[in-house]
Design a protein around this motif. Sequence first.
Motif, PDB file in Angstrom:
ATOM      1  N   PRO A   2      14.752   7.393  42.063  1.00 40.44           N
ATOM      2  CA  PRO A   2      14.210   8.732  42.570  1.00 40.44           C
ATOM      3  C   PRO A   2      13.133   9.251  41.922  1.00 40.44           C
ATOM      4  O   PRO A   2      13.073  10.452  41.514  1.00 40.44           O
ATOM      5  CB  PRO A   2      15.670   9.765  42.242  1.00 40.44           C
ATOM      6  CG  PRO A   2      15.986   9.072  41.033  1.00 40.44           C
ATOM      7  CD  PRO A   2      15.799   7.690  41.080  1.00 40.44           C
ATOM      8  N   VAL A   3      12.134   8.460  41.875  1.00 42.14           N
ATOM      9  CA  VAL A   3      10.694   8.972  41.362  1.00 42.14           C
ATOM     10  C   VAL A   3      10.117  10.216  42.095  1.00 42.14           C
ATOM     11  O   VAL A   3      10.214  10.085  43.217  1.00 42.14           O
ATOM     12  CB  VAL A   3       9.742   7.825  41.391  1.00 42.14           C
ATOM     13  CG1 VAL A   3      10.210   6.783  40.187  1.00 42.14           C
ATOM     14  CG2 VAL A   3       9.451   7.045  42.623  1.00 42.14           C
ATOM     15  N   LYS A   4       9.388  11.234  41.429  1.00 46.36           N
ATOM     16  CA  LYS A   4       8.642  12.319  41.990  1.00 46.36           C
ATOM     17  C   LYS A   4       7.233  12.090  42.093  1.00 46.36           C
ATOM     18  O   LYS A   4       6.743  11.881  40.881  1.00 46.36           O
ATOM     19  CB  LYS A   4       9.326  13.666  41.546  1.00 46.36           C
ATOM     20  CG  LYS A   4      10.621  13.757  41.063  1.00 46.36           C
ATOM     21  CD  LYS A   4      11.450  13.678  42.142  1.00 46.36           C
ATOM     22  CE  LYS A   4      12.994  13.607  42.158  1.00 46.36           C
ATOM     23  NZ  LYS A   4      13.989  13.398  43.044  1.00 46.36           N
ATOM     24  N   GLN A   5       6.783  11.889  43.370  1.00 46.23           N
ATOM     25  CA  GLN A   5       5.389  11.692  43.312  1.00 46.23           C
ATOM     26  C   GLN A   5       4.545  13.070  43.478  1.00 46.23           C
ATOM     27  O   GLN A   5       4.527  13.627  44.710  1.00 46.23           O
ATOM     28  CB  GLN A   5       4.998  10.746  44.285  1.00 46.23           C
ATOM     29  CG  GLN A   5       5.687   9.332  44.414  1.00 46.23           C
ATOM     30  CD  GLN A   5       5.269   8.454  42.935  1.00 46.23           C
ATOM     31  OE1 GLN A   5       4.221   8.802  42.543  1.00 46.23           O
ATOM     32  NE2 GLN A   5       6.414   8.265  42.360  1.00 46.23           N
ATOM     33  N   PHE A   6       4.020  13.467  42.556  1.00 44.67           N
ATOM     34  CA  PHE A   6       3.425  14.868  42.448  1.00 44.67           C
ATOM     35  C   PHE A   6       1.859  14.880  42.723  1.00 44.67           C
ATOM     36  O   PHE A   6       1.219  14.665  41.564  1.00 44.67           O
ATOM     37  CB  PHE A   6       3.936  15.370  40.946  1.00 44.67           C
ATOM     38  CG  PHE A   6       3.694  16.982  41.098  1.00 44.67           C
ATOM     39  CD1 PHE A   6       4.417  18.006  41.620  1.00 44.67           C
ATOM     40  CD2 PHE A   6       2.392  17.662  40.284  1.00 44.67           C
ATOM     41  CE1 PHE A   6       4.049  19.394  41.565  1.00 44.67           C
ATOM     42  CE2 PHE A   6       2.054  18.989  40.210  1.00 44.67           C
ATOM     43  CZ  PHE A   6       3.041  19.726  40.733  1.00 44.67           C
ATOM     44  N   ILE A   7       1.460  14.842  44.092  1.00 46.80           N
ATOM     45  CA  ILE A   7       0.312  14.587  44.147  1.00 46.80           C
ATOM     46  C   ILE A   7      -0.709  15.897  44.316  1.00 46.80           C
ATOM     47  O   ILE A   7      -0.185  16.729  45.345  1.00 46.80           O
ATOM     48  CB  ILE A   7       0.274  13.875  45.744  1.00 46.80           C
ATOM     49  CG1 ILE A   7       0.883  12.490  45.571  1.00 46.80           C
ATOM     50  CG2 ILE A   7      -1.270  13.629  45.988  1.00 46.80           C
ATOM     51  CD1 ILE A   7       1.048  11.946  46.757  1.00 46.80           C
ATOM     52  N   LEU A   8      -1.748  15.932  43.434  1.00 49.72           N
ATOM     53  CA  LEU A   8      -2.648  16.972  43.700  1.00 49.72           C
ATOM     54  C   LEU A   8      -3.662  16.612  44.582  1.00 49.72           C
ATOM     55  O   LEU A   8      -4.403  15.871  44.006  1.00 49.72           O
ATOM     56  CB  LEU A   8      -3.284  17.370  42.349  1.00 49.72           C
ATOM     57  CG  LEU A   8      -2.229  17.713  41.020  1.00 49.72           C
ATOM     58  CD1 LEU A   8      -2.834  17.922  39.798  1.00 49.72           C
ATOM     59  CD2 LEU A   8      -1.512  19.095  41.510  1.00 49.72           C
ATOM     60  N   ASN A   9      -3.585  16.967  45.798  1.00 49.17           N
ATOM     61  CA  ASN A   9      -4.366  16.628  46.753  1.00 49.17           C
ATOM     62  C   ASN A   9      -5.644  17.649  46.932  1.00 49.17           C
ATOM     63  O   ASN A   9      -5.357  18.627  47.553  1.00 49.17           O
ATOM     64  CB  ASN A   9      -3.603  16.578  48.205  1.00 49.17           C
ATOM     65  CG  ASN A   9      -4.360  16.060  49.272  1.00 49.17           C
ATOM     66  OD1 ASN A   9      -5.550  15.780  49.302  1.00 49.17           O
ATOM     67  ND2 ASN A   9      -3.350  15.825  50.281  1.00 49.17           N
ATOM     68  N   ASN A  10      -6.936  17.293  46.603  1.00 48.48           N
ATOM     69  CA  ASN A  10      -7.939  17.886  46.785  1.00 48.48           C
ATOM     70  C   ASN A  10      -8.869  17.169  47.884  1.00 48.48           C
ATOM     71  O   ASN A  10      -9.944  17.523  48.019  1.00 48.48           O
ATOM     72  CB  ASN A  10      -8.707  17.917  45.523  1.00 48.48           C
ATOM     73  CG  ASN A  10      -9.228  16.688  44.975  1.00 48.48           C
ATOM     74  OD1 ASN A  10      -8.551  15.685  45.257  1.00 48.48           O
ATOM     75  ND2 ASN A  10      -9.926  16.709  43.725  1.00 48.48           N
ATOM     76  N   GLU A  11      -8.255  16.080  48.649  1.00 55.61           N
ATOM     77  CA  GLU A  11      -9.039  15.501  49.441  1.00 55.61           C
ATOM     78  C   GLU A  11     -10.395  14.965  49.243  1.00 55.61           C
ATOM     79  O   GLU A  11     -11.323  14.891  49.831  1.00 55.61           O
ATOM     80  CB  GLU A  11      -9.024  16.444  50.841  1.00 55.61           C
ATOM     81  CG  GLU A  11      -7.904  16.712  51.439  1.00 55.61           C
ATOM     82  CD  GLU A  11      -7.840  17.599  52.644  1.00 55.61           C
ATOM     83  OE1 GLU A  11      -9.179  18.381  52.732  1.00 55.61           O
ATOM     84  OE2 GLU A  11      -7.222  17.602  53.453  1.00 55.61           O
TER      85      GLU A  11
END
Lengths: 584, 186
Positions: free
Chosen positions: A469-478
């Motif tokens: 159950p890994v949490k992929q915490f993506i800081l998406n700045n494109e």
Amino acid sequence: MTQSMTGARMVVQALKDQGVEVVFGYPGGAVLPIYDEIFQQNDIRHILVRHEQGAIHMAEGYARSTGKVGVALVTSGPGATNAVTGLVDALMDSIPIVVLTGQVPTFAIGTDAFQEADTVGITRPCTKMNWLVKDTAKLSETIHLAFHVARSGRPGPVLIDIPKDVQFADAHYVPREKIKPSHYQPKVKGDIEQITRLVEMIETAERPVFYTGGGVINSGPAASQLLRELAEATGFPVTSTLMGLGAYPASGKNWLGMLGMHGLYEANLAMHGCDLMINIGARFDDRITGRIKDFSPNSRKAHIDIDASSINKVVHVDVPILGDVGHVLEDLLRIWKSRGRKVNKAGLATWWKQINEWRAVKCLTYKPSSTIIKPQYALERLEALTKGMDRYITTEVGQHQMWAAQFLGFEGPNRWMTSGGLGTMGYGLPASIGVQIAHPEALVINVAGEASWLMNMQEMGTAMQFRAPVKQFILNNERLGMVRQWQELLHGERYSQSWSESLPDFVKLAEAFGCKGIKVSDPKDLDDAIMEMIRYDGPVIFDCMVEKHENCFPMIPSGKPHNEMLLGDDDTQGVINAKGAVLV
Amino acid sequence: MSPLNIKQGSSSHSAYDLRDPHAEVIESHTLAVIVDNEAGVLARVIGLFSGRGYNIDSLTVAEVDHTGHLSRITIVTRGTPQVIAQIKALLARMVPVHDVHDLTEEGPSVQRELALFKVAGKGEHRIEALRLAEIFRAHVVDSTLESFVFEMTGTPEKIDSFAELMRPLGLREIARTGVAALSRGV
């Protein structure tokens, strides 16, 4: 009495003997006999990855979070070449892993056979040691030796290349305890004379600093404990490299934060201004030292390292101590105590006063926003909402990685997995799976950038299949944020190829994999979204839309000394205007 | 904090500071490396030098202990004292390496190299070549009416000077083994 068995069975038996519980791998023609043996047993769990690079990073995540040796199994040719990036990553960061590769049969070696590659040739500079085993009689010994080499001295990746006919042939199995001891026995005890010299310096130093690194973590939990005891007892400030975070707790009163290119103001100025630098298991990396000529110009330097080639490599030190951090710190503490636990109290008081002035600069301050999620804010909230939990953090590579190092606090060793030396984008997702496999009940979060994350996103399939159950915490700045930052500061704002075009819809992507997707772009929704992510029983892809043009500060531009740090966008004026010629 | 005050044209656009911070005097050292005689060990040692940009001036390798399965690699290399120390440390940490001796640092040593010289010529040149070979204690190991092959052992310097003398006398080819070296005394 030794047993006769096939090479393939020998592999599985040797892994069991070494206490291996998990193997990360991908089958193929040249490893089929080994996979057949794996099929017929239940002691070793096999995690089927989606790409061999993922297998190596998972083994790394497993190793870094447990202190054990990680194991990966891949096939010949493309299986082995796909593993190369992971091998170099583990080599640069001193991570103990054993990689088993299949090879074409011995009689076909050198004929350009199908899926043949010169694996030991290709991986020779990518591993601590590698072997091509051409004789089944030597296989079990080689595997046991490989584990010994991977975990002894400065740990690192090793590789064993096993031709298919060697896997089929029979030979006597040599158990772990029966192999003759290797001459490879790195020295762990430090020289007492040198340690005593360091104690004398500790007793009189006015402006000391502990500069700690990944070596403290690799030395084991006891070394972290000794470091804490030493720091508390002496009252000396502690800073750490990216690799060493967690060895000294972030809540400790002597903690200065990370140092280096994106390190904290107080940490870098303490390094610059100290009169005694005690390097414990770090290696004066160029991201740490900046311009060598002006690196900590007025200090005497001691260096504790298990690798002789790390000592005096880039920075000349006054007190070299070759040995294992744990052993050396034990002797150091004992000698310092027996001599009366002396420190220069007056000097230290003035030093702390100075450090507190630097701390008051609050170098991590950023301009908050009520409409856009600042990446620093996202990490501050993640830190606040997960504090005290049984938490492991992995990262990809770039701005988000530096912000994670700055804004997340680590209280213990082995809780922070990041690609430091090689800077491998695509490391974090598979590494998080490796960590989760080792710690099924823990909260494992991969702090990612959207560009890095895409590099190994196929591993979400692995996470789903093995219920990690890994949490992929993506800081998406494109954006490729760090590339963009350098282009802004150093290449006249010409943003060549550094934006993320045609990104997938991460929520739909999560649905396609069968896991949960959460998208958030309003700061007001952030806390609830993070809680939803934590509470969800399964993998989550968390798409956090953040400010697109945020730069990561503090920053020491390459080739600059520690006291020429940029603290924010205001400091960068003139850089952008400097036409053409820019020193990095 | 001061902004970056960068002079125009002061450096290339590199992420790294490429200048050598330790440019010092260059020394020549002879290293004797005792290694397991196994496949790939020479590639491992050579790879260290090429991978990190160190020099190899001469290299010899052969098995010296058949039962112990050990080979001796003799390397003549050049570098600053810091580079030499690095090379030794990097060699010593290799798994198949048993011992690294710096013969230049550990006291007096004997260094010898074997060389073959093909010298072609007639008349005066031929006589002169033979006369010089005698002075240098080189042996004639092959002879035709128009050429000699001389064999000589000695220090690399001696071989260099013999080669210099042979050059105007019709030196065609040289083959050298590279240096073998042992420390003096016990």
